[in-house]
Design an enzyme around this catalytic site. Structure first.
Site, PDB file in Angstrom:
ATOM      1  N   TYR A  61       0.842  -1.199   0.000  1.00  0.00           N
ATOM      2  CA  TYR A  61       0.000   0.000   0.000  1.00  0.00           C
ATOM      3  C   TYR A  61       0.875   1.246   0.000  1.00  0.00           C
ATOM      4  CZ  TYR A  61       1.232   0.711   4.903  1.00  0.00           C
ATOM      5  OH  TYR A  61       1.932   0.932   6.063  1.00  0.00           O
ATOM      6  N   PHE A  71       2.464   9.738   3.336  1.00  0.00           N
ATOM      7  CA  PHE A  71       2.856   9.602   4.744  1.00  0.00           C
ATOM      8  C   PHE A  71       3.298   8.172   5.096  1.00  0.00           C
ATOM      9  CE2 PHE A  71      -1.805   9.261   4.538  1.00  0.00           C
ATOM     10  CZ  PHE A  71      -2.020   8.019   5.093  1.00  0.00           C
ATOM     11  N   ASP A  72       3.081   7.205   4.203  1.00  0.00           N
ATOM     12  CA  ASP A  72       3.511   5.842   4.513  1.00  0.00           C
ATOM     13  C   ASP A  72       3.487   5.005   3.236  1.00  0.00           C
ATOM     14  OD1 ASP A  72       4.362   3.664   5.923  1.00  0.00           O
ATOM     15  OD2 ASP A  72       2.468   3.273   6.959  1.00  0.00           O
ATOM     16  N   ILE A  91      -7.228   0.682  10.417  1.00  0.00           N
ATOM     17  CA  ILE A  91      -8.364   1.612  10.453  1.00  0.00           C
ATOM     18  C   ILE A  91      -9.603   0.950   9.847  1.00  0.00           C
ATOM     19  CG2 ILE A  91      -6.923   3.676  10.453  1.00  0.00           C
ATOM     20  CD1 ILE A  91      -7.410   3.914   7.442  1.00  0.00           C
ATOM     21  N   TYR A 117      -8.621   8.347  11.069  1.00  0.00           N
ATOM     22  CA  TYR A 117      -8.087   8.744  12.382  1.00  0.00           C
ATOM     23  C   TYR A 117      -8.914   9.821  13.060  1.00  0.00           C
ATOM     24  CZ  TYR A 117      -4.122   5.930  10.965  1.00  0.00           C
ATOM     25  OH  TYR A 117      -3.336   4.875  10.567  1.00  0.00           O
ATOM     26  N   PHE A 134      -5.505   5.671  -0.064  1.00  0.00           N
ATOM     27  CA  PHE A 134      -4.559   4.559  -0.055  1.00  0.00           C
ATOM     28  C   PHE A 134      -4.633   3.830  -1.392  1.00  0.00           C
ATOM     29  CE2 PHE A 134      -5.027   5.080   4.518  1.00  0.00           C
ATOM     30  CZ  PHE A 134      -3.750   4.798   5.008  1.00  0.00           C
TER      31      PHE A 134
END
Length: 557
Positions: A61, A71-72, A91, A117, A134
């Site tokens: 992902y 961010f990731d 999540i 979040y 994502f």
């Protein structure tokens, strides 16, 4: 435990039972490449980037904010991400979105704050109330089945099995297994053990799990204490290791094969175990000429019958040997080999019986090893002829006052002609006459045997064919009088007399009915008279008590 034991079961995917494909609904929408749709009702969106394969639903992902800030990324780390669906390990948007994916599929999910979040965000990378995107590629997954729906037995398939059938409670299975504690200590092992599924083996988890397996399947079970050895555990014994109190076990099982067992009489008194599967789907019908190899044995191994092994195959018509063996042969296919176990109630007489090679003791359980070599079904005219023959045999037995045996012959006669779909019009007429006669004669047997419910049922079957059959009305009235269904008895008698006013048997039965009615009216009168008398006395007693409680009224002069 392997990490890949953590993935979703197939039950997490919304599957259509008949087609085996996801339904095109708001939870699992069917998308084309480049198309975007909302999933569910919470604002989660999915855009299909690349089609997947099959319908088996981890993952690579890349996570971004809406402005494109990354961010990731699992790809940047060079390792795929593994987690358990629906367990709060990711999540909510992932839980909802990923279960809609197929193996190899790539999609972009747009996830609202409520499914990500929320108000708090995830500082410093994700601000409060952030909508996230994502890009997800589903690489693989491992099917985990929660067998008892309480987390007590988790099943991971290591090797897929064959076909689709699963063993049932009566079946006998042959398995290899290995059982270990969570620290890997071996506590039990077998390279081949046979047992009845319903009776179980080793611990409760084995039989529960085997009923979900296919031939050739190998699985790993994670077994909680309630399906293993519970609080008490188990001491060491011989080669078997000790199981501590409240121990969780890891059991590997291979289902090598099983022998299907069927309950012929639905009361477990006649069981058929298949040793070798037969060919095709055809089975013998009543009266079919069958060729078999047959060995009859007692519990101690004594052979009392052996046919078709050293000479020509044993040939007979279905309905000419032990009744329950007939029923078994009718459920066999050509080439099938089976072991039939018959309890005393369905086998021979309750006294000693001389057979071909030995005497069968009273109340003996018998086994037959049967191989169905071939069979030829009856044609329609042969069925009618066979039914007529059985009717005549029944009549002879009735005259000899052997009512139980006569009843069985009438039942066999009806079975030959009960399904007349392939009969010609003339054959249907012949079959109708035979059905009426045999059911009426059988009803007469049941009346003699004081089985009034069955007598009533048989007469009703006749009246469904011929509503003006006087004998059926008369015999049903006889049964109903004994069953104290006096209203129906009266209706039947009156209708019979309308049809045949001079029938002396029916007139005599009417007198019996009237006497029964008078008898029951007297009983009712006595019963209700007693009730009313008790009620009157209670009322009188209650009135007397009320009068006694009232104070006398004083007069003033």
């Amino acid at each position: 435990m392997d990490d890949d034991f953590e993935f979703p079961t197939s039950s997490d995917v919304n599957m259509d039972e008949d087609m085996g494909i996801p339904e095109d609904d708001s939870v699992n929408p069917i998308l084309k490449e480049g198309e975007e749709k909302e999933i569910g009702k919470n604002g989660l969106k999915k855009k299909l980037v690349k089609e997947g394969e099959g319908w088996e639903t981890p993952i690579h992902y890349t996570g971004m904010l809406l402005d494109g800030t990354q961010f990731d990324s699992s790809r940047d780390r060079g390792t795929s991400f593994k987690f358990k669906l629906g367990q709060g390990q990711a999540i909510k948007g992932w839980d909802e979105g990923i279960k809609s994916m197929k193996k190899g599929e790539k999609a972009i999910f747009t996830i609202p704050p409520e499914l990500a979040y929320g108000e708090s965000g995830s500082p410093p990378s994700i601000p409060p109330n952030a909508i996230l995107q994502f890009e997800v590629e589903l690489l693989s997954w491992t099917s985990i089945k929660d067998i008892c729906k309480d987390g007590g037995i988790l099943k991971k398939i290591l090797t897929e099995g064959e076909k689709w059938e699963n063993p049932k409670d009566l079946d006998e299975v042959f398995v290899k297994y290995e059982a270990r504690l969570e620290d890997g200590i071996l506590i039990s092992k077998s390279d081949g053990v046979e047992f009845n599924v319903g009776n179980g083996y080793f611990c409760p988890a084995l039989s529960k799990s085997i009923k979900t397996m296919k031939k050739g399947e190998t699985v790993l079970l994670i077994v909680k204490p309630q399906y293993a050895f519970g609080e008490s555990g188990r001491p060491a014994s011989g080669d078997e290791g000790a199981v501590p109190s409240n121990a969780t076990l890891q059991i590997t099982i291979e289902l090598i094969f099983w022998k299907a067992v069927s309950d012929i009489t639905k009361d477990k008194k006649v069981l058929k175990k298949i040793w070798k599967e037969g060919e095709g789907y055809e089975r013998p019908n009543d009266g079919a000429v069958v060729q078999v190899k047959l060995i009859g044995k007692l519990d101690d191994g004594t052979i009392f019958a052996k046919k078709g092994h050293e000479e020509e195959p044993f040939q007979f018509k279905v309905d000419e040997v032990v009744d329950e063996l007939d029923r078994v042969v009718k459920k066999m296919k050509k080439g099938e080999v089976a072991l039939v176990t018959i309890q005393p109630e369905y086998a021979f007489e309750p006294s000693e019986t001389q057979q071909e090679l030995a005497i069968i003791p009273a109340n003996a359980t018998v086994d037959y090893e049967v191989e169905l070599l071939s069979f030829v079904k009856m044609n329609t005219q042969e069925k009618i002829e066979a039914a007529g023959k059985k009717k005549e045999e029944g009549n002879a037995l009735f005259k000899a006052t052997k009512y139980e045996r006569a009843s069985k012959q009438y039942e066999k006669a009806v079975r030959f002609i009960d399904h007349d779909f392939s009969f010609s019009d003339e054959e249907k007429k012949q079959a109708k006459v035979l059905k009426i006669t045999c059911n009426l004669n059988n009803a007469a047997c049941k009346l003699k045997l004081k089985d009034y419910k069955q007598a009533e049922r048989l007469c009703t079957k006749v009246l469904e064919i011929d509503s003006r059959n006087v004998k059926a009305l008369y015999r049903r009235a006889q049964a109903c009088i004994q069953l104290v269904n006096l209203d129906l008895a009266e209706l039947d008698i009156k209708k019979a007399l309308e049809i045949d006013p001079d029938n002396m048997d029916v007139k005599l039965e009417y007198k019996i009915l009237k006497e029964k009615v008078r008898e029951y009216n007297k009983k009712d009168a006595r019963f209700y008279g007693t009730i009313f008398l008790k009620m009157y006395k209670l009322e009188q007693a209650r009135s007397s008590k009320l009068e006694a409680k009232q104070e006398p009224v004083s007069t003033v002069g």
